[in-house]
Design a protein around this motif. Sequence first.
Motif, PDB file in Angstrom:
ATOM      1  N   GLY B  82       6.418   2.719  17.296  1.00  0.00           N
ATOM      2  CA  GLY B  82       6.586   3.812  16.336  1.00  0.00           C
ATOM      3  C   GLY B  82       7.521   3.401  15.206  1.00  0.00           C
ATOM      4  N   TYR B  83       8.590   2.717  15.600  1.00  0.00           N
ATOM      5  CA  TYR B  83       9.552   2.223  14.615  1.00  0.00           C
ATOM      6  C   TYR B  83       8.872   1.232  13.666  1.00  0.00           C
ATOM      7  CZ  TYR B  83      13.649  -0.304  12.825  1.00  0.00           C
ATOM      8  OH  TYR B  83      14.575  -0.899  12.011  1.00  0.00           O
ATOM      9  N   ALA B  84       8.129   0.295  14.239  1.00  0.00           N
ATOM     10  CA  ALA B  84       7.480  -0.743  13.434  1.00  0.00           C
ATOM     11  C   ALA B  84       6.418  -0.139  12.511  1.00  0.00           C
ATOM     12  CB  ALA B  84       6.838  -1.787  14.349  1.00  0.00           C
ATOM     13  N   ARG B  85       5.602   0.733  13.071  1.00  0.00           N
ATOM     14  CA  ARG B  85       4.498   1.309  12.302  1.00  0.00           C
ATOM     15  C   ARG B  85       5.016   2.163  11.142  1.00  0.00           C
ATOM     16  NH1 ARG B  85      -0.721  -0.213  11.811  1.00  0.00           N
ATOM     17  NH2 ARG B  85      -2.147   1.520  11.615  1.00  0.00           N
ATOM     18  N   SER B  86       6.147   2.844  11.356  1.00  0.00           N
ATOM     19  CA  SER B  86       6.642   3.759  10.325  1.00  0.00           C
ATOM     20  C   SER B  86       7.557   3.078   9.314  1.00  0.00           C
ATOM     21  CB  SER B  86       7.366   4.942  10.970  1.00  0.00           C
ATOM     22  OG  SER B  86       8.528   4.503  11.651  1.00  0.00           O
ATOM     23  N   THR B  87       8.149   1.935   9.683  1.00  0.00           N
ATOM     24  CA  THR B  87       9.078   1.269   8.754  1.00  0.00           C
ATOM     25  C   THR B  87       8.496  -0.003   8.141  1.00  0.00           C
ATOM     26  OG1 THR B  87      10.048  -0.100  10.495  1.00  0.00           O
ATOM     27  CG2 THR B  87      11.108   2.041  10.072  1.00  0.00           C
ATOM     28  N   GLY B  88       7.452  -0.555   8.766  1.00  0.00           N
ATOM     29  CA  GLY B  88       6.916  -1.833   8.298  1.00  0.00           C
ATOM     30  C   GLY B  88       7.700  -3.028   8.815  1.00  0.00           C
ATOM     31  N   LEU B 230     -19.874   2.648  -0.072  1.00  0.00           N
ATOM     32  CA  LEU B 230     -18.869   3.369   0.717  1.00  0.00           C
ATOM     33  C   LEU B 230     -17.737   2.414   1.102  1.00  0.00           C
ATOM     34  CD1 LEU B 230     -18.025   5.994   2.271  1.00  0.00           C
ATOM     35  CD2 LEU B 230     -19.224   5.041   4.257  1.00  0.00           C
ATOM     36  N   PHE B 231     -16.504   2.832   0.825  1.00  0.00           N
ATOM     37  CA  PHE B 231     -15.336   2.107   1.334  1.00  0.00           C
ATOM     38  C   PHE B 231     -15.019   2.610   2.738  1.00  0.00           C
ATOM     39  CE2 PHE B 231     -14.502   1.563  -3.263  1.00  0.00           C
ATOM     40  CZ  PHE B 231     -14.301   0.190  -3.290  1.00  0.00           C
ATOM     41  N   TYR B 232     -14.822   1.696   3.626  1.00  0.00           N
ATOM     42  CA  TYR B 232     -14.495   2.006   5.029  1.00  0.00           C
ATOM     43  C   TYR B 232     -13.208   1.247   5.340  1.00  0.00           C
ATOM     44  CZ  TYR B 232     -15.278   0.201   9.944  1.00  0.00           C
ATOM     45  OH  TYR B 232     -15.166  -0.255  11.239  1.00  0.00           O
ATOM     46  N   THR B 233     -12.086   1.959   5.367  1.00  0.00           N
ATOM     47  CA  THR B 233     -10.793   1.287   5.439  1.00  0.00           C
ATOM     48  C   THR B 233     -10.143   1.506   6.798  1.00  0.00           C
ATOM     49  OG1 THR B 233      -9.414   3.119   4.656  1.00  0.00           O
ATOM     50  CG2 THR B 233     -10.539   1.810   2.987  1.00  0.00           C
ATOM     51  N   GLY B 234      -9.292   0.563   7.190  1.00  0.00           N
ATOM     52  CA  GLY B 234      -8.706   0.622   8.519  1.00  0.00           C
ATOM     53  C   GLY B 234      -7.228   0.288   8.545  1.00  0.00           C
ATOM     54  N   GLY B 235      -6.742   0.077   9.750  1.00  0.00           N
ATOM     55  CA  GLY B 235      -5.318  -0.173   9.968  1.00  0.00           C
ATOM     56  C   GLY B 235      -4.806  -1.415   9.254  1.00  0.00           C
ATOM     57  N   GLY B 236      -5.694  -2.334   8.933  1.00  0.00           N
ATOM     58  CA  GLY B 236      -5.274  -3.543   8.225  1.00  0.00           C
ATOM     59  C   GLY B 236      -4.646  -3.236   6.876  1.00  0.00           C
ATOM     60  N   VAL B 237      -5.111  -2.169   6.234  1.00  0.00           N
ATOM     61  CA  VAL B 237      -4.537  -1.798   4.933  1.00  0.00           C
ATOM     62  C   VAL B 237      -3.100  -1.293   5.138  1.00  0.00           C
ATOM     63  CG1 VAL B 237      -4.802  -0.347   2.883  1.00  0.00           C
ATOM     64  CG2 VAL B 237      -6.827  -1.232   4.049  1.00  0.00           C
ATOM     65  N   ILE B 238      -2.890  -0.528   6.212  1.00  0.00           N
ATOM     66  CA  ILE B 238      -1.535  -0.058   6.522  1.00  0.00           C
ATOM     67  C   ILE B 238      -0.637  -1.263   6.818  1.00  0.00           C
ATOM     68  CG2 ILE B 238      -0.145   1.411   8.039  1.00  0.00           C
ATOM     69  CD1 ILE B 238      -2.213   3.196   6.884  1.00  0.00           C
ATOM     70  N   ASN B 239      -1.149  -2.184   7.635  1.00  0.00           N
ATOM     71  CA  ASN B 239      -0.355  -3.360   8.003  1.00  0.00           C
ATOM     72  C   ASN B 239      -0.026  -4.233   6.799  1.00  0.00           C
ATOM     73  OD1 ASN B 239       0.221  -3.133  10.699  1.00  0.00           O
ATOM     74  ND2 ASN B 239      -1.695  -4.049  11.364  1.00  0.00           N
ATOM     75  N   ALA B 240      -0.856  -4.182   5.782  1.00  0.00           N
ATOM     76  CA  ALA B 240      -0.626  -5.014   4.602  1.00  0.00           C
ATOM     77  C   ALA B 240       0.501  -4.448   3.733  1.00  0.00           C
ATOM     78  CB  ALA B 240      -1.911  -5.153   3.800  1.00  0.00           C
ATOM     79  N   GLY B 241       1.055  -3.304   4.120  1.00  0.00           N
ATOM     80  CA  GLY B 241       2.209  -2.754   3.399  1.00  0.00           C
ATOM     81  C   GLY B 241       1.813  -1.670   2.418  1.00  0.00           C
ATOM     82  N   PRO B 242       2.801  -0.857   2.001  1.00  0.00           N
ATOM     83  CA  PRO B 242       2.520   0.281   1.116  1.00  0.00           C
ATOM     84  C   PRO B 242       1.845  -0.140  -0.193  1.00  0.00           C
ATOM     85  CG  PRO B 242       4.781   0.372   1.939  1.00  0.00           C
ATOM     86  CD  PRO B 242       4.218  -0.938   2.378  1.00  0.00           C
ATOM     87  N   ALA B 243       2.142  -1.365  -0.675  1.00  0.00           N
ATOM     88  CA  ALA B 243       1.523  -1.824  -1.920  1.00  0.00           C
ATOM     89  C   ALA B 243       0.014  -1.947  -1.767  1.00  0.00           C
ATOM     90  CB  ALA B 243       2.130  -3.154  -2.348  1.00  0.00           C
ATOM     91  N   ALA B 244      -0.434  -2.285  -0.556  1.00  0.00           N
ATOM     92  CA  ALA B 244      -1.872  -2.413  -0.311  1.00  0.00           C
ATOM     93  C   ALA B 244      -2.541  -1.041  -0.391  1.00  0.00           C
ATOM     94  CB  ALA B 244      -2.121  -3.053   1.049  1.00  0.00           C
ATOM     95  N   SER B 245      -1.881  -0.019   0.148  1.00  0.00           N
ATOM     96  CA  SER B 245      -2.432   1.330   0.075  1.00  0.00           C
ATOM     97  C   SER B 245      -2.485   1.804  -1.368  1.00  0.00           C
ATOM     98  CB  SER B 245      -1.579   2.291   0.910  1.00  0.00           C
ATOM     99  OG  SER B 245      -1.652   1.942   2.275  1.00  0.00           O
ATOM    100  N   GLU B 246      -1.447   1.464  -2.113  1.00  0.00           N
ATOM    101  CA  GLU B 246      -1.401   1.845  -3.522  1.00  0.00           C
ATOM    102  C   GLU B 246      -2.560   1.170  -4.270  1.00  0.00           C
ATOM    103  OE1 GLU B 246      -0.703   1.315  -7.579  1.00  0.00           O
ATOM    104  OE2 GLU B 246      -0.182  -0.342  -6.223  1.00  0.00           O
ATOM    105  N   ALA B 247      -2.786  -0.115  -3.953  1.00  0.00           N
ATOM    106  CA  ALA B 247      -3.893  -0.850  -4.589  1.00  0.00           C
ATOM    107  C   ALA B 247      -5.241  -0.261  -4.176  1.00  0.00           C
ATOM    108  CB  ALA B 247      -3.820  -2.328  -4.211  1.00  0.00           C
TER     109      ALA B 247
END
Lengths: 171, 612
Positions: B82-88, B230-247
């Motif tokens: 939980g700590y890792a997932r929420s803080t990166g 259709l874009f189908y996105t997954g946890g990899g985008v989260i793992n790539a950091g907030p900048a990836a989600s922004e992109a």
Amino acid sequence: MASTDETEITAVISVLVENEAGALARVIGLFSGRGYNIESLTVAPVEDGRNRSRINIVTSGTPMIIEQIKALLDRLVPVHRVADLTKDGPHVAREMALIKVVSTGELRSEALRIADAFRARPVDTTTGSFVFELTGATDKLDAFIELMRPLGLVEISRTGIAAIARGPHTI
Amino acid sequence: MNATTDLGDRRQHAGQDGTAVSTPSLNGAEVLLRVLQEQEVEVVFGYPGGAVLPIYDALFKQNSIRHILVRHEQAAVHAAEGYARSTGKTGVVLVTSGPGATNAVTGLVDALMDSIPLVCLTGQVPTHMIGNDAFQEADTTGITRPATKHNYLVKRAGDLARTVHEAFYVARSGRPGPVVVDLPKDIMVGPASYTVASTAPHRSYRPITEPRIEAIRQAVALIKRAKRPLFYTGGGVINAGPAASEALGRLVRLTGYPCTSTLMGLGAYPTTDPQFLGMLGMHGTFEANLATHGCDVLINLGARFDDRVTGRLDAFSPGSAKIHVDIDPSSINKIVPVDVAVVGDAGRAIEMMIEAWHEDRAEPDREALATWWRQIEAWRGIDSLRYSQDPSPSAIIKPQHAVKRLYELARETGRDSFVTTEVGQHQMWAAQYYAFEKPNRWMTSGGLGTMGYGLPAAVGVQVGHPEALVIDIAGEASTLMNIQELGTICQYRLPVKLFILNNRYMGMVRQWQELLHGSRYSESYSEALPDFVKLAESFHGTGMRATCLGELDDTIRAMLAHDGPVIADICVDEAENCFPMIPSGAAHNEMILGPDQNEQAARITVEGMMLV
């Protein structure tokens, strides 16, 4: 588009691994954990200082499974290189067998004659038995073993294959 | 297989290459903590025991690393997740040998399945006793080998610092995952030298993070010429950091294409945005699943074609060209053969796709796209997430409504909110009815499906975000699996809100029994439940209960307003099922919309497909 071919193929895969605790267990665990076949597996250190080992695996599966196996091997942390010798070009694959034959009289002479034809070497001889050493391709060993069966074959010990690509390029 | 041990022994003699720093006064435990400090570890989740006493002693003598004492080692791992997932950041766990390590295994597999970066330090009996069946000995590296991305047994003090540094690198790089470092007690007690983290590339482990430009161009050529993308996105985008989600947000808006997400990817793209179709898969929305079925170009960004997403494989998105972006080459063509594979970091791939989009001269087919959106809007018009809540104050609460009101009232507080879940119906309802505007706000056990994940995960999230609103949306059965963590929550005064959708059943089990096993509710009734209000009070927290609709909003408001830990026992409709649903082994266009709509759904689907 990746191959969706469902026919099973046999592949010879060589893996260069860091010589560390559990490296072999990781490779074997990958196969057992995901239900892939290992038909034969050999492993030994191959570098000065014994820092790296080479594992040769003979496996089978659909082309998609073989690709999957290679990708999974490659992502193991201690794995340096994965080579698909079957796919990457011609290769040489050899294994060694020690074959014990217990017989006397005509059967014994026949065993020795056939061994000579196969260039199998008797490495242990008693009045009632031979141990033959034979090196070669897997089918040559299979053929020899079949011929020995009626001639008193009692025990087989095989190494599994060592394999390497033909030509100048390396793993 | 003697070769295993032979290999190990040879390796041990192979020598060490790190540059030793002259610190003769340190013991192994102190060196370990120095490594953690250099790795910028702020908090460790753990539980002491005999084999790790030297490490706890070293922890006692310093102030830079905080230790959170959990009540069970499994919870330590989920808290670190939980700590890792929420803080990166990389989560760190410390447990003792034997049962400490074996208790951690479920958490490790959970982190492995969901690609969460963790370093789990396990105590081990002294090196000379390994293999003797010593007290609290377990073959930890053997047991955790298939449960981790990688693991280590430190047999020489000289290898300690280098190994732990390497563990952090392996855990966070490439496809992240859990790494175990097994630490024999004599190594922790004896002298050890400190070495700084190596900047040299790893000997053998070299993950690919930078995508090949050719693959990106090939992908964009398909994307730009798509008629029904259709874009189908997954946890990899989260793992790539907030900048990836922004992109991702920029890419989706730039293209004007629809976007769906897996369970693990929720929050990467704002779930309230009109271009977002909702989650896809077994309990995904009608529009997301039919768009997946009917699209002509499917762009998978950091997802892995999980079976909960694909349904029946031979009918999965049958007419589409498929693009797959994944950092793990072994994910490519594992389940679904794809046309364009892009191996690399999802964030980098998205950035490069944006550039390539501008470079590609082709004009998107706006007319086809408009037709596609009209189709999607027709599917959206079905309103597959609708439910019927009787509005009278004495009415029984529908679980969907409880989650919806929780979201709406939490949003009114204006606070940054984080949601964890357990596993089951409540998890799906949380995914369907709670909206996520940002990444890293949604922590759930997706791959392994671990009941008992949510409460300890909430501990980790709250430790990482002391000021934030942290809610575990739970079921009464799941939460009892790690209920002891109420002790941890109390000890550290963590204001976690445990929001229980209490239907007195293992709801998802009950649902499958109803739909697939003739309503024979074998062992799925939660017999002898505790009084959750009193349970909260006995753990020095606050308990609340809502038994009817009239009490729901006030209970949620009171829970949100309270500055300490709360258990809110929300008594909901016991018979409610989670819809829409793609039954196991069915295709996306065979989804069940609701209890009364089975046949109607099938008809609409077929007709809908004709239009596409």
